[in-house]
Design a protein around this motif. Structure first.
Motif, PDB file in Angstrom:
ATOM      1  N   LYS A   4     114.425  84.639  73.589  1.00  0.00           N
ATOM      2  CA  LYS A   4     115.507  84.225  74.328  1.00  0.00           C
ATOM      3  C   LYS A   4     116.466  83.157  73.573  1.00  0.00           C
ATOM      4  O   LYS A   4     115.853  82.351  72.939  1.00  0.00           O
ATOM      5  CB  LYS A   4     115.175  83.475  75.687  1.00  0.00           C
ATOM      6  N   LEU A   5     117.644  83.384  73.452  1.00  0.00           N
ATOM      7  CA  LEU A   5     118.713  82.686  72.626  1.00  0.00           C
ATOM      8  C   LEU A   5     119.093  81.338  73.621  1.00  0.00           C
ATOM      9  O   LEU A   5     119.594  81.870  74.758  1.00  0.00           O
ATOM     10  CB  LEU A   5     119.468  83.415  71.863  1.00  0.00           C
ATOM     11  N   LEU A   6     119.256  80.329  73.155  1.00  0.00           N
ATOM     12  CA  LEU A   6     120.006  79.141  73.873  1.00  0.00           C
ATOM     13  C   LEU A   6     120.884  78.771  73.014  1.00  0.00           C
ATOM     14  O   LEU A   6     121.123  78.928  71.945  1.00  0.00           O
ATOM     15  CB  LEU A   6     118.987  78.185  74.195  1.00  0.00           C
ATOM     16  N   HIS A   7     121.899  77.874  73.688  1.00  0.00           N
ATOM     17  CA  HIS A   7     122.866  77.122  72.741  1.00  0.00           C
ATOM     18  C   HIS A   7     122.513  75.564  72.640  1.00  0.00           C
ATOM     19  O   HIS A   7     121.998  75.033  73.254  1.00  0.00           O
ATOM     20  CB  HIS A   7     124.284  77.168  73.569  1.00  0.00           C
ATOM     21  N   CYS A   8     122.811  75.348  71.331  1.00  0.00           N
ATOM     22  CA  CYS A   8     122.716  73.786  70.761  1.00  0.00           C
ATOM     23  C   CYS A   8     123.441  73.000  71.879  1.00  0.00           C
ATOM     24  O   CYS A   8     124.787  73.292  72.006  1.00  0.00           O
ATOM     25  CB  CYS A   8     122.897  73.428  69.506  1.00  0.00           C
ATOM     26  N   LYS A   9     122.959  71.717  72.252  1.00  0.00           N
ATOM     27  CA  LYS A   9     123.777  70.786  73.234  1.00  0.00           C
ATOM     28  C   LYS A   9     124.655  69.937  72.446  1.00  0.00           C
ATOM     29  O   LYS A   9     125.628  69.363  72.827  1.00  0.00           O
ATOM     30  CB  LYS A   9     122.388  69.882  73.687  1.00  0.00           C
ATOM     31  N   GLY A  12     126.625  73.963  70.030  1.00  0.00           N
ATOM     32  CA  GLY A  12     127.062  75.027  70.541  1.00  0.00           C
ATOM     33  C   GLY A  12     126.365  76.306  69.756  1.00  0.00           C
ATOM     34  O   GLY A  12     126.750  77.288  70.273  1.00  0.00           O
ATOM     35  N   GLN A  13     125.817  76.101  68.669  1.00  0.00           N
ATOM     36  CA  GLN A  13     125.333  77.048  67.772  1.00  0.00           C
ATOM     37  C   GLN A  13     124.153  77.972  68.639  1.00  0.00           C
ATOM     38  O   GLN A  13     123.374  76.980  69.217  1.00  0.00           O
ATOM     39  CB  GLN A  13     124.911  76.829  66.471  1.00  0.00           C
ATOM     40  N   GLU A  14     124.012  79.062  68.401  1.00  0.00           N
ATOM     41  CA  GLU A  14     122.860  79.815  69.304  1.00  0.00           C
ATOM     42  C   GLU A  14     121.699  79.567  68.554  1.00  0.00           C
ATOM     43  O   GLU A  14     121.596  79.308  67.157  1.00  0.00           O
ATOM     44  CB  GLU A  14     123.052  81.277  69.414  1.00  0.00           C
ATOM     45  N   THR A  15     120.330  79.078  69.173  1.00  0.00           N
ATOM     46  CA  THR A  15     119.282  78.790  68.710  1.00  0.00           C
ATOM     47  C   THR A  15     118.193  79.497  69.297  1.00  0.00           C
ATOM     48  O   THR A  15     118.190  79.687  70.647  1.00  0.00           O
ATOM     49  CB  THR A  15     118.998  77.285  68.420  1.00  0.00           C
ATOM     50  N   LYS A  20     112.715  72.782  67.992  1.00  0.00           N
ATOM     51  CA  LYS A  20     112.757  71.607  68.165  1.00  0.00           C
ATOM     52  C   LYS A  20     114.033  71.013  67.512  1.00  0.00           C
ATOM     53  O   LYS A  20     114.541  70.080  68.344  1.00  0.00           O
ATOM     54  CB  LYS A  20     111.600  70.736  67.610  1.00  0.00           C
ATOM     55  N   LYS A  21     114.641  71.551  66.676  1.00  0.00           N
ATOM     56  CA  LYS A  21     115.920  71.068  66.043  1.00  0.00           C
ATOM     57  C   LYS A  21     116.830  72.238  65.941  1.00  0.00           C
ATOM     58  O   LYS A  21     116.395  73.178  65.704  1.00  0.00           O
ATOM     59  CB  LYS A  21     115.758  70.379  65.043  1.00  0.00           C
ATOM     60  N   CYS A  22     118.053  72.000  65.845  1.00  0.00           N
ATOM     61  CA  CYS A  22     119.016  73.083  65.658  1.00  0.00           C
ATOM     62  C   CYS A  22     119.109  73.336  64.329  1.00  0.00           C
ATOM     63  O   CYS A  22     119.512  72.463  63.427  1.00  0.00           O
ATOM     64  CB  CYS A  22     120.392  72.563  66.296  1.00  0.00           C
ATOM     65  N   ASN A  24     121.260  74.509  62.599  1.00  0.00           N
ATOM     66  CA  ASN A  24     122.990  74.426  62.120  1.00  0.00           C
ATOM     67  C   ASN A  24     123.139  72.906  62.053  1.00  0.00           C
ATOM     68  O   ASN A  24     123.702  72.472  60.829  1.00  0.00           O
ATOM     69  CB  ASN A  24     123.831  75.016  63.157  1.00  0.00           C
ATOM     70  N   CYS A  25     122.986  72.093  63.040  1.00  0.00           N
ATOM     71  CA  CYS A  25     123.344  70.590  63.031  1.00  0.00           C
ATOM     72  C   CYS A  25     122.124  69.570  62.954  1.00  0.00           C
ATOM     73  O   CYS A  25     122.314  68.564  62.830  1.00  0.00           O
ATOM     74  CB  CYS A  25     124.319  70.453  63.971  1.00  0.00           C
ATOM     75  N   GLY A  26     120.909  70.223  63.007  1.00  0.00           N
ATOM     76  CA  GLY A  26     119.829  69.390  63.068  1.00  0.00           C
ATOM     77  C   GLY A  26     119.492  68.431  64.341  1.00  0.00           C
ATOM     78  O   GLY A  26     118.671  67.722  64.191  1.00  0.00           O
ATOM     79  N   LYS A  27     120.211  68.695  65.554  1.00  0.00           N
ATOM     80  CA  LYS A  27     120.110  68.000  66.818  1.00  0.00           C
ATOM     81  C   LYS A  27     118.756  68.327  67.430  1.00  0.00           C
ATOM     82  O   LYS A  27     118.575  69.440  67.516  1.00  0.00           O
ATOM     83  CB  LYS A  27     121.414  68.262  67.652  1.00  0.00           C
ATOM     84  N   ASP A  28     118.106  67.475  67.682  1.00  0.00           N
ATOM     85  CA  ASP A  28     116.899  67.609  68.591  1.00  0.00           C
ATOM     86  C   ASP A  28     117.113  68.214  69.615  1.00  0.00           C
ATOM     87  O   ASP A  28     117.820  67.701  70.617  1.00  0.00           O
ATOM     88  CB  ASP A  28     115.822  66.282  68.681  1.00  0.00           C
ATOM     89  N   GLN A  29     116.448  69.360  70.089  1.00  0.00           N
ATOM     90  CA  GLN A  29     116.603  70.319  71.308  1.00  0.00           C
ATOM     91  C   GLN A  29     115.816  69.790  72.633  1.00  0.00           C
ATOM     92  O   GLN A  29     115.864  70.344  73.540  1.00  0.00           O
ATOM     93  CB  GLN A  29     116.588  71.899  71.122  1.00  0.00           C
ATOM     94  N   ARG A  30     114.793  69.297  72.197  1.00  0.00           N
ATOM     95  CA  ARG A  30     113.760  68.693  73.380  1.00  0.00           C
ATOM     96  C   ARG A  30     114.499  67.912  74.252  1.00  0.00           C
ATOM     97  O   ARG A  30     115.363  66.967  73.974  1.00  0.00           O
ATOM     98  CB  ARG A  30     112.597  68.081  72.688  1.00  0.00           C
TER      99      ARG A  30
END
Length: 310
Positions: A4-9, A12-15, A20-22, A24-30
């Motif tokens: 399942k794909l989610l969007h980076c907070k 907005g890139q699909e991940t 744990k990290k995007c 595309n931008c390296g933002k922590d997704q937890r």
């Protein structure tokens, strides 16, 4: 099956879910709690402590409510007639109990805060000393008054009276105090015979109003009116009752009742009670003697035959 794909907070890139990290931008997704595990642990401990504390307070509150309820229930209890003797030997056993009793007062003290009475619940034997407290500082009570008291048992008092003698008595906080009489308080009638018969001899008018039969005594209620022109006399110690071939004299020990005046001037009315020992007969002859200062007339004994088995 594709993940399942989610969007980076952040970007907005699909991940993919669970990353744990995007990429595309390296933002922590937890989420916050996963990113700060130590803080989460501390918060969990605090929450547990608060829950335990609330449970304890709830238990204390319930216990307090139970105690208050018990006290409330106790305050509605009443000292029963069968327990009156115990009240005078162990008043503390009846703390906060309601009580209804009579006393004959022998000491009265008053101040700005109230009235303080002392009296006997058994005046015949001068026993069952009782202390009564009222917040009414203007209470119209004096020595020898007989009062009806409704109140609450405070405790047992052990101390000294004004004369230095020892006092051990229940203390009652009065809700109400009313004046009463000896017959009502200490010798209630088991039977009342309403006679209401009047005899008139030369203006000496005597009425036997009623006869009361109590547990230990017989009471005659007598009214006299002087309608003559001369002074008349009546002495209750001359009264007699004959029943079952026995002659009864007035009981001189019973002086608690209103007395009939002895010397009665013209136009005067007087009434009172004459007490005799107990009568078990079904009928009785009541003989009441009087006289007049007019020696030209004769006042015969006033005689009444009364059916006591009514």
């Amino acid at each position: 099956m594709s993940r399942k794909l989610l969007h980076c907070k952040a970007c907005g890139q699909e991940t993919a879910k669970g990353v744990k990290k995007c990429p595309n931008c390296g933002k922590d997704q937890r989420n916050f709690f996963m990113r700060h595990k130590i803080i989460t642990f501390i918060l969990a401990i605090v929450v547990i402590i608060i829950i335990i504390a609330n449970i304890g307070d709830s238990g204390d509150s319930q216990a307090s409510t139970t105690t208050t309820g018990t006290a409330s229930e106790k305050s509605t209890k009443t000292v029963q007639k069968a327990d009156m003797e115990k009240l005078y030997t162990n008043a503390d056993q009846f703390k906060n109990y309601k009580v209804d009793l009579y006393v004959k007062v022998f000491d009265v003290e008053q101040d700005d805060d109230g009235t303080y009475l002392q009296g006997y619940n058994n005046p015949e034997k001068l026993s069952k000393n009782t202390l009564i407290m009222s917040d009414d500082s203007d209470l119209d009570i004096k020595d020898d008054d007989i009062i009806h008291v409704v109140g609450t048992v405070k405790d047992k008092y052990d101390g000294e009276n004004a004369l230095g003698g020892s006092v051990s008595a229940p203390r009652i906080i009065a809700d109400s105090i009313e004046k009463s009489d000896y017959a009502t308080a200490f010798a209630p009638a088991k039977k009342t015979i309403n006679v209401n018969k009047t005899q008139n001899q030369h203006g000496f008018v005597l009425t036997l109003q009623k006869v009361e039969l109590a547990e230990k005594e017989t009471r005659l209620y007598v009214k006299i009116e002087n309608k003559s022109q001369d002074e008349i006399s009546f002495y209750d110690f001359n009264a007699k009752i004959t029943a079952d071939n026995k002659q009864l004299e007035p009981d001189s020990d019973l002086s608690e009742y209103p007395e009939i005046q002895s010397e009665i001037l013209p136009g005067v009315k007087t009434e009172g009670v004459i007490a005799f020992p107990k009568i078990n007969s079904k009928t009785a002859n009541i003989i009441l003697e009087g006289s007049s200062e007019n020696y030209d007339i004769t006042i015969n004994p006033f005689t009444f035959e009364v059916n006591l088995d009514q």
